[in-house]
Structure formats: structure tokens, C-alpha cells
Design an enzyme around this catalytic site. Structure first.
Site: not given
Ligand SMILES: *Cc1c(COP(=O)(O)O)cnc(C)c1O
Length: 795
Positions: A351, A531-532, A537, A639, A643
Site C-alpha cells: 500500500h 482525507k488524512r 497529500k 479511494t 467516491k
Molecule cells: C475513503 C476514505 C478515506 C480515503 O481517502 P483518500 O482520499 O483516498 O485518502 C479516508 N477516510 C475515510 C473516512 C474515507 O471514507
């Protein structure tokens, strides 16, 4: 399956309220009603769950086992109602009972047993496995406290413990008969030529099962989470001697193993407790897998044809040595035989390429906590050297450290990356040498997300429009969204698409005003980065753009600006100081900009605290613009990006992770690309003074940094930001400065594109229509075909 009517649901809810909850309707709280509804739904899952188990057993099917330290599940009730296709019947039943459905659904705490993308992927995979009728178990840890809760105090992140299990959890079944002893420490003794491990400590792993029902309610699999319990419950001698606190010690010690989720995302912690947690999960899972296998077959050589185990990152990589240990020490196989069976069964998903996230354990810690495993790791490493002539630099044990990436690779039948770009980088960087030795081992399985949760459930307005336009097939087969393409030229459809998006934005806007006091104009661009918080990022890039834009608007307040609401969400690891500084900066900048009367109608910034799955479900359907702006080569897949695409947000992004494939799918003309490529990044980093030169060359960036340095957002005192500024000027390892100019210019292209509403809506429609590839059903089919060699089972 025969679907129950609204009347039946209503009767069963009342039954559970009375007989399971022990409450009379006139005294029932929202919590009581939520449990009654949950038990009603759970009853309907148990039948297909048992049928699925029976069918898998009767047909001798090969099973998939997904081992993951994280499952970021979120709420269960709403998703289960959707998958059972009971949403309208349930609406009716609840209405009749005088209950507010949203209030009941929102009463459920998020099961936050994960940090971010890796854990959420595991949850999407569980849902897709069930939707595709694949016999599968997810194995994880039943953390009493999931990811911490985030609050802001004076703009800074404050962490408080999360307590989702402080109330009855209606979805799980405890299996006291499925308990395994997990040993640690002690010593290894040679008896009659065999190595015997005498653990010095042990705990019991007890199974807690949650059924995961697939789309249509035909199939359900088990998410089996392990809780740690003491081998001796209670020290009665000490209690009787009056030492009441000490009497409970064994219990408290054992429980720490499943007490908390490590809140780190992308850094390696190196703590003994973490290693013990990883072994606890892995050993319990493998013992359970072998017990089930040996209940059905008596020939261990059949293991690879009946069992496929997937390791989600290196966290369960101790599975290699542990499976060999069980096969050798408990079942009498020799090393080579055990090694071949293990390699035929285990697979590993990589990952990350970030060096700081690659797990390593010192040999003395590994040797002390798992002495027998340390021996077996040496045997695996020696064997690999002898059989391949591998160079020393890919040894598993190097400089007194056990490299878990190398261990996972060497013990895996297949190793996969999670996006096309990431897999190429895995081959050419982290595992370049191992790839040369084993050229058929690495393959790609681009991540995906489940359209049931992330589209049908999260965005009922859009889902309803899709159903009316192209039917409901897309829910099970997301490629069917392609049928939407002609609608991108249909004005009536585009009006309705805009209407659905606007309704979501109005709803979110009300929430932001109520919760944060931020007034977000639903006609503005909703520009979202959730995101985190991580340097790679680049939330910093985003907030610097906000400052620069603010300054430009301020200089020309009568200009023709496109109104924009910037929304941030995300947690920083508690020990990640720079990430926490970025959070502080975003909040400081928001507080200053939001109250500026000159610019307020053009620019607002909102940062709702405690980003989690439920918040993602609220924000993503209301987004126009998806920020996917990581430094190229750093984000394995992402991911969140998928979405957003599914929900009709356009992406501003770099050529990183799955952004590359999103852009290929939706068309370059429907994607806002900017920034360096992964190939270019290395060259810039090697240029001395790259950041300084980029800052000097860009007036907007320079001014933004100066404003921070002058304390414009922090009451005249900039000391909280000196280190961050220093790093940006002098190191800038993630190339914020170099990419700023292109990012700022691309955002201005977004501004003008957004004003051409017809064109924007057409682009949004095409993003949705071409997002089918990013269903986790497609990903799981790929694993089934390329890695696991399993087929669906008919119940
Ligand atoms: C989908 C999701 C992530 C992953 O987000 P990235 O933008 O791909 O880092 C992290 N936290 C939550 C709560 C999510 O639903």
C-alpha cells in the site's frame, strides 16, 4: 428472498423493542428504537448468512480470508437496509411508528476501526465479496477504542478517546467456543531434534462475528474480530488478601491487546504492543483457518486449493513464519513442505512506497516477543538466499532489523500494487531487486469502492435520478452507468442532475451553518479536500491557494469572482507535529477569511472536525470539486478520489495513484490536471534551492507565505508557523512551491468552467457515466481471477 412488508417490519420492531430491549414504546428513546430496528434487520441477515455458510461447506468451495489490522466500517444499519432492498418498506414502517429515520440512523456510532483508506478498502472489499457470493472471512481486531475523536481548541487538534463499545453493539455475535491461545515471549527448546516453543505469556483470542450482507440480501459473509481475554480471569488469592486492584491485573494486561487502534497513518511506530497486536490477529486467524480446513479435509496438501489468504499491507506479514510454525511444530511437516504450502496460500498487497511507512522490527524485539518466529524468519531468509542467490540488500534480516516488506514478498504467491502507476513504481523502486528474481509475482489490482454505500446510500437524490434514467442495474453492475452517456446531451437530464447536486449542497450548507457558523452559498463551488492530513497529500498547497485567492479578491473586490467554499476534513496522527501545524493553519486562515466583509461572499472556508465515514457520506455527494493533489508518486491509489467521481464531482488533481486511471476513464477534457509527473519529481528534488526559486518566481505564493510569516492569521504572532515556513522555503520535500503556480492557474480554469453551467453539468454527467471501473466489485473480480483462483457460489 421474500421481502417482508412494512407491516411485518413494524410488528418486528415493536417485538424487539419490547422483548429484546425490554422497553415500552411510550418510554423508548431513540437508542431503544435504533436497537429494535437493528435487531429486526439483523434477523433478516442471519438466514442468508447461514445459507451461505452451508452452501460453501456443501460445495467444498475455496474460501478467501482477508487479514487486516483495520476495518473502517462506519455505520452498519443504513447500509444493511439498502442491501436488503428494504429502504421504502422501512421508511413506511418508521413513518407509521412516528419515528424519524435519519435520527435513528444517525444514532449509531461509527465503527472506526481504521485510520483511513487502507481500512476503508477492507470494508468495501467485505461488502463486494458478499455481493459477489464469494465465501470469505474478514479477520481483524475488535478494538475497544477505534480511531480517536478529533476536536479543535483554538484551531488546534485535540484528541479524545472514542467509545463505540460503551453501549450494546447489536451487530455482533460472540463465539465463546471459538477461542485460541496466543503465546508470546518465553524460550525455544530442542527436544528430540524438534524445536519446541514454551511461551512465557499467553492470552485468549475470542471471536466476535459481524455478518456482512451483500447487495440483494442473497449472501452474507463474516467479519470476525478478535477480542483479547486473559487465560486466568482473576487472581482470587490476591483479592482475598485484600489487594483488589492487583487481583484484576491479568485481565487488564490481556485486554490492552485489543484496547486501542494505533492512530498512525503512514508512519511506523516500532512499539512492542503493536507487534503483539499484529501477531495476535494473525495467529488467531491462522489457527481458525486451519481448524476449519481440518474439519473438512484431512490432507494438508489441499490447503492452497481450498484457502486463499490476503495480507492487507505488511501488518499481518508475520503470517508467513506463523503458518510455517503451525505446519512444522504442530502438524509435523518439514520446512520445505511447510514453506511451499504457505507460499501457495498467502498473498500480499503493498500500500505504500513511503520509506517511513515500511515496517521494520529490531531482531532483539522480534526475538524476545516471538523467539520461535525469529528462528523461522532466519530459515526463510537463508532458504531464499540459497534458492535464488539473492543479493544481500534484499535480505529479510539486515543490520539487526527484520524487514516486513521483504518477508511478506518472499512468503507470498502473489504481490499486488493498488493502482497501475503504483504497481509500476513497486516494480521499479521498493521491490526492484525482488521483482527481478521473481518476475511473475507482482501484479496490479486497482482499488475500488462499493457503489452501494458510496452512491445508492450516500446520495439518494442522484441514485433516484439514475434509477429513473437508466434503471437500477448499475447498483450490481456499475459499468451500466455507461448508458448515461447520451444523457450528457439531454438538457432536461442535466437540469435534474444540477437539482440533485444543489439539494445536497443546500442540506450540507444548513449543517455547516448550524455546526460551524460558516455560511456557505449553495451556488458557490463546493471545493472539498477530505482525507488524512499528511504532508504528501498537500493540504498546505490547498490552503496557500486560498490565501493567494483571498489576497487577489481583496485587491479587486468588484471583480467578477466565482464564489467558492473550501471544505477541509481530516485527522492528523497525534504524534505528527507538522500535520497538526497544517490543521492549525487552516483553522487560523478560515477564522480570518470568513469574517472579512470585503471577500466573504466570494470565499469561505469550513473545517468540520472529526472526519469519518459518516461525514464522508455527507460531504462527497455535495461536492463540486474533488481535491486530489498529492505529490506525484506518493499516493498509492486513493479511494476518496473514486467516491467523488461517482458522485459527479470533477477532480483537480495530479498524475498520481488512481487519478491517472480516473482521468483515462472520464476523459482528459473532463479532469483538471496540473503539476509535475512522478518522473519529474526526482529531478526537481535534486536541484538545490528548488523551493526558494519557485517562491521567488511566483508573486501569489510569495505573498501568501509572507502573510503567514507576518502573523496575519495568528494575531500578529507567527511563531507557530516558523518551522512550517522554514521547511517550505528550504526543503519542501513534497514540492508544494514548485507545483503552486500550475495549481493556482488550474483553479482559475475551474472558476471559469464552473460559470458555464451547461458545460460543467455535462462534464459531471460524464464523470458519473464513466466511473463504473472504480467499483470494488471490479477489483474483487480481479483478485478472484488473478490471485485467489476462486469462483462465486450459488446458495
Ligand atoms: C475513503 C476514505 C478515506 C480515503 O481517502 P483518500 O482520499 O483516498 O485518502 C479516508 N477516510 C475515510 C473516512 C474515507 O471514507
Amino acid at each position: 428472498m421474500q421481502l417482508p412488508s412494512a407491516q411485518t417490519l413494524q410488528d418486528r420492531i415493536l417485538y424487539h423493542l419490547t422483548h429484546t430491549q425490554g422497553r415500552a414504546p411510550e418510554h423508548a428513546t431513540t437508542f431503544d428504537w435504533r436497537l429494535a430496528v437493528s435487531y429486526t434487520i439483523r434477523d433478516l441477515i442471519v438466514t442468508p448468512w447461514m445459507a451461505a455458510h452451508r452452501a460453501a461447506h456443501a460445495q467444498g468451495a475455496k474460501r478467501v480470508y482477508y487479514l487486516s489490522m483495520e476495518f473502517l466500517i462506519g455505520r452498519i444499519l443504513g447500509d444493511a437496509i439498502i442491501n436488503l432492498k428494504l429502504d421504502s418498506a422501512m421508511d413506511e414502517a418508521l413513518q407509521f411508528l412516528g419515528l424519524d429515520k435519519q435520527e435513528i440512523l444517525n444514532d449509531e456510532p461509527d465503527a472506526a476501526l481504521g485510520n483511513g483508506g487502507l481500512g476503508r478498502l477492507a470494508a468495501c472489499f467485505m461488502e463486494s465479496l458478499a455481493s459477489l457470493n464469494v465465501p470469505a472471512f474478514g479477520y481483524g481486531i475488535r478494538y475497544e477504542h477505534g480511531l480517536f475523536r478529533q476536536r479543535f481548541e483554538a484551531g488546534q487538534q485535540v484528541e479524545t478517546p472514542e467509545d463505540w463499545l460503551n453501549q450494546p453493539h447489536p451487530w455482533e455475535f460472540v463465539r465463546i467456543d471459538y477461542s485460541y491461545t496466543i503465546g508470546f515471549k518465553g524460550h525455544v527448546e530442542e527436544i528430540d531434534g524438534r524445536e519446541v516453543w514454551h511461551p512465557g505469556e499467553s492470552v485468549i483470542a475470542r471471536a466476535y462475528d459481524t455478518p456482512v450482507v451483500g447487495w440483494g440480501g442473497e449472501w452474507a459473509n463474516t467479519l470476525r474480530l478478535w477480542g483479547a481475554h486473559p487465560t486466568t480471569l482473576f487472581d482470587l488469592h490476591r483479592f482475598n488478601a485484600g489487594d483488589h486492584a492487583a487481583a484484576a491485573e491479568p485481565e487488564a494486561l490481556a485486554r490492552t491487546l485489543s484496547r486501542v487502534l494505533y492512530p498512525d497513518d503512514g508512519t511506523e511506530s516500532g512499539k512492542e504492543l503493536r507487534l503483539k497486536q499484529e501477531f495476535f490477529l494473525t495467529s488467531a486467524a491462522l489457527q481458525d483457518i486451519l481448524r476449519r480446513f481440518l474439519g473438512e479435509y484431512d490432507d494438508l496438501d489441499l490447503l492452497p486449493s481450498k484457502v486463499a489468504i490476503q495480507l492487507n499491507d505488511t501488518h499481518p506479514a508475520i503470517a508467513g513464519p506463523e503458518l510455517i510454525r503451525l505446519l512444522m511444530d504442530e502438524h509435523g511437516l518439514d520446512f520445505a513442505h511447510a514453506r511451499d504450502l504457505a507460499r501457495g496460500t498467502l498473498n500480499y498487497t503493498n500500500h505504500t512506497l513511503l520509506p517511513e511507512a515500511l515496517e521494520r522490527w529490531s531482531t532483539w524485539l522480534m526475538g524476545r516477543v516471538l523467539p520461535r518466529h525469529m528462528q523461522i524468519i532466519q530459515m526463510i531468509d537463508d532458504d531464499h538466499r540459497k534458492t535464488t542467490g539473492r543479493p544481500e540488500r534484499v535480505a529479510i534480516v539486515q543490520h539487526d532489523q527484520v524487514h516486513m516488506g521483504e518477508l511478506a514478498f518472499v512468503m507470498a504467491g502473489k504481490v499486488n500494487g493498488v493502482s497501475a502507476l503504483h504497481t509500476e513504481l513497486v516494480k521499479s523502486t521498493v521491490f526492484a531487486d525482488l521483482h527481478k528474481l521473481h518476475p511473475d509475482r507482482i501484479l496490479n489490482e486497482t482499488n475500488g469502492v462499493t457503489p452501494r454505500r458510496w452512491l445508492r446510500m450516500a446520495n439518494p437524490a442522484l441514485a433516484g435520478l439514475l434509477d429513473e434514467s437508466i434503471g437500477t442495474e448499475w447498483t450490481a453492475n456499475l459499468d451500466a452507468l455507461r448508458q448515461l452517456e447520451p444523457f450528457a446531451e439531454d438538457a432536461a437530464f442535466l437540469d435534474r442532475l444540477r437539482g440533485a447536486k444543489r439539494a445536497n449542497k443546500v442540506w450540507l450548507s444548513d449543517g455547516l451553518l448550524h455546526d460551524l457558523g460558516v455560511s456557505a452559498d449553495p451556488d458557490a463551488i463546493f471545493d472539498v479536500q477530505v482525507k488524512r492530513i499528511h504532508e504528501y497529500k498537500r493540504q498546505l498547497l490547498n490552503i496557500l491557494e486560498a490565501i493567494a485567492l483571498w489576497r487577489r479578491i481583496h485587491d479587486d473586490p468588484n471583480g467578477d469572482w466565482t464564489p467558492r467554499v473550501k471544505i477541509f476534513g481530516g485527522k492528523a496522527a497525534p504524534g505528527y507535529w507538522l500535520a497538526k501545524t497544517v490543521i492549525h493553519l487552516i483553522n487560523d486562515v478560515a477564522a480570518t477569511i470568513n469574517k472579512d466583509p470585503v471577500t466573504s461572499k466570494f470565499l469561505q472556508i469550513a473545517y468540520p472536525p472529526n472526519y469519518n465515514v459518516s461525514m464522508a457520506e455527507d460531504l462527497i455527494p455535495a461536492s463540486d470539486l474533488s481535491e486530489q493533489i498529492s505529490t506525484a508518486g506518493k499516493e498509492a491509489s486513493g479511494t476518496g478520489n473514486m467516491k467523488f467521481t461517482m458522485n459527479g464531482a470533477l477532480t483537480i488533481g495530479t498524475l498520481d495513484g488512481a487519478n491517472v486511471e480516473i482521468r483515462e476513464q472520464v476523459g482528459a477534457e473532463n479532469f483538471f490536471l496540473f503539476g509535475l509527473t512522478a518522473d519529474e519529481v526526482g529531478g526537481v528534488l535534486a536541484t538545490p534551492g528548488h523551493a526558494r526559486a519557485a517562491i521567488e518566481a511566483n508573486e501569489d505564493l510569495k505573498a501568501a507565505l509572507h502573510m503567514i510569516a507576518e502573523g496575519r492569521f495568528s494575531g500578529g504572532r507567527a511563531d507557530p508557523y516558523f518551522s512550517l515556513l522554514d521547511r517550505t522555503w528550504n526543503d519542501d520535500p513534497f514540492l508544494v512551491a514548485t507545483d503552486f503556480g500550475d495549481y493556482f492557474a488550474t483553479q482559475r480554469r475551474v472558476d471559469s468552467a464552473f460559470r458555464d453551467t451547461r458545460h460543467w453539468d455535462r462534464m459531471a454527467a460524464l464523470n458519473i457515466a464513466r466511473s463504473g471501473y472504480f467499483s470494488s466489485d471490479r477489483t474483487i473480480r480481479g483478485y478472484m481471477r488473478d490471485i485467489w483462483d476462486v469462483t462465486p457460489v450459488t446458495p
